[in-house]
Design a protein around this motif. Structure first.
Motif, PDB file in Angstrom:
ATOM      1  N   ALA A  43       6.760  -2.893   2.434  1.00  0.00           N
ATOM      2  CA  ALA A  43       6.664  -1.728   1.546  1.00  0.00           C
ATOM      3  C   ALA A  43       8.043  -1.102   1.360  1.00  0.00           C
ATOM      4  O   ALA A  43       8.843  -0.999   2.293  1.00  0.00           O
ATOM      5  CB  ALA A  43       5.703  -0.701   2.127  1.00  0.00           C
ATOM      6  N   SER A  45       9.996   2.320  -0.513  1.00  0.00           N
ATOM      7  CA  SER A  45       9.799   3.631  -1.140  1.00  0.00           C
ATOM      8  C   SER A  45      10.717   3.772  -2.344  1.00  0.00           C
ATOM      9  O   SER A  45      11.520   2.883  -2.663  1.00  0.00           O
ATOM     10  CB  SER A  45      10.086   4.746  -0.124  1.00  0.00           C
ATOM     11  OG  SER A  45      11.452   4.712   0.279  1.00  0.00           O
ATOM     12  N   ASN A  46      10.590   4.903  -3.018  1.00  0.00           N
ATOM     13  CA  ASN A  46      11.421   5.138  -4.192  1.00  0.00           C
ATOM     14  C   ASN A  46      12.905   5.273  -3.849  1.00  0.00           C
ATOM     15  O   ASN A  46      13.776   5.024  -4.680  1.00  0.00           O
ATOM     16  CB  ASN A  46      10.954   6.411  -4.909  1.00  0.00           C
ATOM     17  CG  ASN A  46       9.550   6.279  -5.461  1.00  0.00           C
ATOM     18  OD1 ASN A  46       9.120   5.168  -5.813  1.00  0.00           O
ATOM     19  ND2 ASN A  46       8.823   7.385  -5.526  1.00  0.00           N
ATOM     20  N   GLN A  47      13.214   5.689  -2.604  1.00  0.00           N
ATOM     21  CA  GLN A  47      14.605   5.837  -2.195  1.00  0.00           C
ATOM     22  C   GLN A  47      15.227   4.531  -1.709  1.00  0.00           C
ATOM     23  O   GLN A  47      16.427   4.478  -1.446  1.00  0.00           O
ATOM     24  CB  GLN A  47      14.716   6.881  -1.068  1.00  0.00           C
ATOM     25  CG  GLN A  47      14.451   8.311  -1.496  1.00  0.00           C
ATOM     26  CD  GLN A  47      12.964   8.610  -1.644  1.00  0.00           C
ATOM     27  OE1 GLN A  47      12.136   7.884  -1.088  1.00  0.00           O
ATOM     28  NE2 GLN A  47      12.648   9.649  -2.384  1.00  0.00           N
ATOM     29  N   ASP A  48      14.402   3.486  -1.587  1.00  0.00           N
ATOM     30  CA  ASP A  48      14.898   2.213  -1.061  1.00  0.00           C
ATOM     31  C   ASP A  48      15.361   1.299  -2.191  1.00  0.00           C
ATOM     32  O   ASP A  48      14.919   0.147  -2.321  1.00  0.00           O
ATOM     33  CB  ASP A  48      13.812   1.521  -0.232  1.00  0.00           C
ATOM     34  CG  ASP A  48      13.462   2.305   1.009  1.00  0.00           C
ATOM     35  OD1 ASP A  48      14.309   3.103   1.457  1.00  0.00           O
ATOM     36  OD2 ASP A  48      12.349   2.140   1.527  1.00  0.00           O
ATOM     37  N   LYS A  78      13.442   1.952   8.817  1.00  0.00           N
ATOM     38  CA  LYS A  78      12.721   1.548   7.612  1.00  0.00           C
ATOM     39  C   LYS A  78      11.774   0.379   7.858  1.00  0.00           C
ATOM     40  O   LYS A  78      11.233  -0.199   6.906  1.00  0.00           O
ATOM     41  CB  LYS A  78      13.731   1.168   6.517  1.00  0.00           C
ATOM     42  CG  LYS A  78      14.591   2.331   6.050  1.00  0.00           C
ATOM     43  CD  LYS A  78      15.566   1.882   4.986  1.00  0.00           C
ATOM     44  CE  LYS A  78      16.383   3.052   4.471  1.00  0.00           C
ATOM     45  NZ  LYS A  78      15.554   4.056   3.774  1.00  0.00           N
TER      46      LYS A  78
END
Length: 358
Positions: A43, A45-48, A78
């Motif tokens: 998974a 996230s939007n910041q990754d 992460k």
């Protein structure tokens, strides 16, 4: 008219909400029908994004150990540490996870290149797998452990508290060396049985060595506290030792500040006198109106009361008075009395340490 506009806007909003709900329902339905569920390991996230810098340390070459440590911590936060430690180096067996694995794998590669100095980045070969790229960088920039361990041990032996250095700064320097030792010379894991406690025993021994090294490197001022701590068995934990030494430092600072407050007025007075003498501001308090010299008055002036024995001008006057005494006995008696009086006056007059230049 206004009510019709309100009704029209309400209808538009209702249609928009209805259409978005239908789209979400369709997506959920398709996901349920496909039966695919994203593994939390894959998974993002939007910041990754691929342009993110997950650590503030930039690899320049010599700082590989610091960079690698920071990168591992950030990647572990992460849940992507398996892509560089070898556990997720290969594509998963489930075909449904192939695309997710590839997305995370390429993202980790982008993160690695984002934290490499621009001048060094061009000399690093590109790899399709994040683990292969990580190993390539490690083999190139990592120093052999045996040499590094020896260097750190030498630095630990020479690590002492410097003059004027605070306990906190000294502890920070030696703590960094301890962390490096733990990274390069990690304690072994015993796999003989589940009840074996060998690693905890070795860890306690290493912590005891660190306590001894910290205490022996302290300033001689802490000799009493050091002896008291080393005399205890078993040795206390490093946190307790640091707390005790920090308290001793606080006491020392209070005592020094109190002593300075007492000695400062006396030092200021001495310095002011020396400054007055050096800059000429200490003007003479006396000035003779007979010889017009400084440092004495007319009652203590040799020009007025006569020069003492041993002075060149005293000899001349003594010869004159002796010649006068031989020529006139009556005057001789008078001069004898005057000489006696003059000698008495000279006892209260200037001393031999005064200026004889007159």
């Amino acid at each position: 008219m206004v009510s019709e506009q309100v009704i029209f806007l309400f209808q538009i909003v209702s249609l928009f909400l209805l259409s978005s709900t239908m789209v979400d329902d369709k997506i959920n339905t398709d996901a349920e029908s496909s039966g695919h569920k994203i593994n939390p390991i894959y998974a993002l996230s939007n910041q990754d994004g691929t342009g993110a810098k997950i650590t503030h340390v930039v690899l320049t070459g010599p700082n590989y150990e610091e960079w690698a440590k920071g990168f591992r911590v950030a990647l572990g936060a992460k849940r992507k540490l398996g892509f560089i430690n070898g556990t997720l180096r290969k594509r998963p067996t489930d075909p449904n996870d192939w695309e997710d694995w590839e997305a995370v794998n390429y993202t980790v590669i982008a993160w690695i290149f984002n934290t490499i100095e621009s001048g060094l980045r061009s000399s690093i070969s590109y790899r399709e797998v994040a683990y292969d790229l990580w190993e390539d960088i490690r083999l190139r920039f990592s120093v052999a452990n045996d040499i590094k361990i020896y260097q750190i041990q030498c630095d630990l032996a020479d690590c002492k508290q410097k003059s004027g250095e605070s306990v906190m700064d000294y502890y920070g320097r030696i703590k960094k060396l301890w962390d490096d030792i733990n990274d390069f010379d990690s304690l072994p894991n015993c796999e003989c049985c589940s009840k074996c406690d060998l690693q905890s025993v070795l860890r306690k021994r290493r912590e005891a060595d660190q306590v001894r090294g910290f205490l022996m490197g302290l300033d001689p001022f802490y000799a009493t506290a050091r002896s008291n701590i080393l005399g205890t068995s078993p040795l206390p934990a490093m946190q307790i030792v640091y707390s005790r030494i920090a308290q001793e430092e606080e006491v020392r600072n209070v005592v020094l500040s109190r002593d300075e407050a007492v000695t400062n007025p006396m030092a200021c007075a001495v310095n002011s006198r020396q400054q007055q003498r050096s800059d000429g501001s200490n003007r003479p308090r006396y000035k003779c109106n007979v010889c017009h010299k400084d440092g004495h008055t007319a009652s203590r002036c040799w020009e007025n009361i006569g020069f003492p024995v041993g002075h060149p001008r005293h000899s001349a006057r003594t010869g004159d008075s002796a010649a006068a005494s031989t020529s006139n006995p009556k005057v001789n008696a008078v001069l004898g009395e005057a000489s006696h009086v003059a000698n008495m006056v000279r006892l209260n007059g200037p001393c031999l340490d005064d200026d004889w230049s007159g």
